[in-house]
Design an enzyme around this catalytic site. Structure first.
Site: not given
Length: 381
Positions: A115-118, A150, A234, A357, A359
C-alpha cells in the site's frame, strides 16, 4: 445482544480445523503458504459470489476462519493487503476488467500487494500527499516517495495514492493507481530496520514509475474517495482476528507471571486482570459494530482501543519479567536477538501511531461523530 456463533458458523469452524489438521501452517516459505491457502479455497472468502474468490463465507464465518487461523498458529499473511484491502476496493470501485485481471491471482496466492499511502510529510495526514502522477498517453509516470510501506520487498504490485492535478491541494486532485513493482531503475525499495530488529516497513522511491491508464481505479481525481473506502476495510473482521492473537500474547504474559511469582504482586495482578477485562470489552464492541456502515466513528474507536491496549500489554510483559526483560534469549554472541515478548514490547510502541495516530482518530470522532468544529489547517497546506 447475542454474541454467540450459530450452528452453520460452528460447522464452518469444524471444516477450518480439519483443514489445518491436514495442512499445518508453514513458516519457512511464506509465498508457498499463500499458494497453499489459495489452493485450499481459503483466500477471498469474504468477496461474495462473483467468481473471483474461492469459497464464500458469511461475515461471522469470516471471523471464525480468522480465529481458527490464529489458533492454529498461522504466520503473518503476505497476502493480507491484496486480499483484504485491494480486492474489496476493486469490487466496490474497480472496472470489470480490473476485477478479472487482479482478483484471481490474489485468490490463488500468486500475486502480492503493498500500500503506497504514507509519505515523509503525510503520514496520518493523508491529504498531504505530494507524490505526483503525470498522464503520458495511455500511461501515468509517477515520481515521489512513500514510507512505512509494509511488505514492499515481497510485493508484486502497489496501489498508490498520487496527485494527478497540478496545483491541487488537500484531498482534491488525487488518484488511485495500480503500479507494478518490478521496474528496476524506476522503483527502489529500502527496508527500515526497527527497534525489534525486523524490517516489515520500507521506504519506496518512484522515479518515473509507469502505471497504465487502464489501472486507474475510479475516475482521475477521485482517489480520495477510493482511498477512504479502503481505509474503512482495515477495521471490522480483521480487528476481531487480531484480538485472537492478542489473547495468545496475554496468556503467555500470564503464564510468565505465574511461573516467576510476579502474579503475587497485587499491582501486577490487578494490571493482568484489567488487560483481560479490556480485551473482552474490545471483542464485544467489535462484534457489536461488525458489518455496520452507518457509524463513522466505529473504526476510530476500535483503533484507539486496540492500539493503547496492545502497547500497555507490551509494557506489562516487561514489568512482569523485571530485570530479566533486559537480557536476550541466549548467550551473547554479538547478534541482535529478542524473544517474542521483547519483540512485542518494542513493536507495540508504534501501535498508537501507524494506521492513523491516536490524535487523528480523536479528531475524526470529534468532527464526524460529535460535530465539533474542524481543526484549523495551515493555509500553506
Amino acid at each position: 445482544m447475542d454474541f454467540e456463533f450459530g450452528v452453520e458458523d460452528e460447522a464452518f469452524r469444524s471444516e477450518a480445523r480439519e483443514w489445518f489438521h491436514a495442512h499445518p501452517p508453514q513458516r519457512g516459505d511464506p509465498r508457498a503458504w499463500e499458494r497453499e491457502l489459495g489452493a485450499g479455497g481459503w483466500v477471498g472468502i469474504g468477496w461474495g459470489a462473483g467468481g473471483f474468490g474461492n469459497r464464500t463465507a458469511s461475515l461471522t464465518q469470516q471471523v471464525v476462519w480468522g480465529e481458527e487461523y490464529a489458533r492454529a498458529g498461522g504466520p503473518t499473511r503476505l497476502g493480507h493487503i491484496g486480499e483484504n484491502l485491494l480486492a474489496p476496493t476493486l469490487l466496490a470501485h474497480g472496472t470489470e476488467e480490473q476485477r478479472r485481471r487482479f482478483l484471481p491471482p490474489i485468490a490463488r496466492g500468486e500475486e502480492l500487494w503493498c500500500q503506497g499511502y504514507s509519505e515523509p510529510g503525510a503520514g496520518s495526514d493523508l491529504a498531504g500527499v505530494r507524490t505526483r502522477a503525470v498522464r503520458d498517453g495511455d500511461r501515468y509516470l509517477i515520481s515521489g516517495q512513500k514510507i512505512w510501506t509494509s511488505l514492499a520487498l515481497d510485493a508484486d504490485w502497489c496501489f498508490v495514492l498520487a496527485r494527478t492535478e497540478e496545483g491541487s491541494v488537500r484531498h482534491r486532485g488525487l488518484s488511485f493507481l495500480l503500479v507494478p513493482m518490478d521496474q528496476p531503475g524506476r522503483i527502489e525499495v529500502r527496508p527500515i530496520r526497527q527497534m525489534s530488529g525486523t524490517s516489515e516497513f520500507n521506504e519506496v522511491f518512484f522515479d518515473g514509475a509507469v502505471a497504465h491508464a487502464r489501472d486507474l481505479v475510479g475516475a482521475e481525481g477521485d482517489g480520495w474517495r477510493v482511498a477512504m473506502g479502503l481505509l474503512a476495510l482495515e477495521r471490522g473482521v480483521s480487528t476481531l482476528v487480531q484480538q485472537v492473537g492478542f489473547a495468545v500474547e496475554l496468556e503467555d504474559v500470564i503464564r510468565t507471571a505465574v511461573r516467576n511469582g510476579a502474579v503475587r504482586d497485587p499491582v501486577l495482578a490487578e494490571r493482568l486482570v484489567r488487560q483481560w477485562a479490556e480485551l473482552r470489552v474490545m471483542r464485544w464492541n467489535a462484534l457489536r459494530t461488525l458489518g455496520r456502515t452507518d457509524d463513522p466513528g466505529a473504526p476510530s474507536v476500535a483503533k484507539l482501543l486496540w492500539g493503547g491496549w496492545h502497547r500497555r500489554l507490551g509494557e506489562l510483559a516487561m514489568a512482569v519479567r523485571g530485570a530479566a526483560a533486559t537480557s536476550g534469549p541466549g548467550p551473547w554472541d554479538g547478534a541482535y536477538e529478542l524473544d517474542d515478548q521483547q519483540r512485542m514490547f518494542l513493536f507495540s510502541r508504534a501501535d498508537t501511531i501507524y494506521g492513523g495516530s491516536d490524535e487523528i482518530q480523536r479528531n475524526i470522532i470529534a468532527e464526524r461523530v460529535l460535530g465539533l468544529p474542524r481543526e484549523a489547517k495551515e493555509e500553506s497546506r
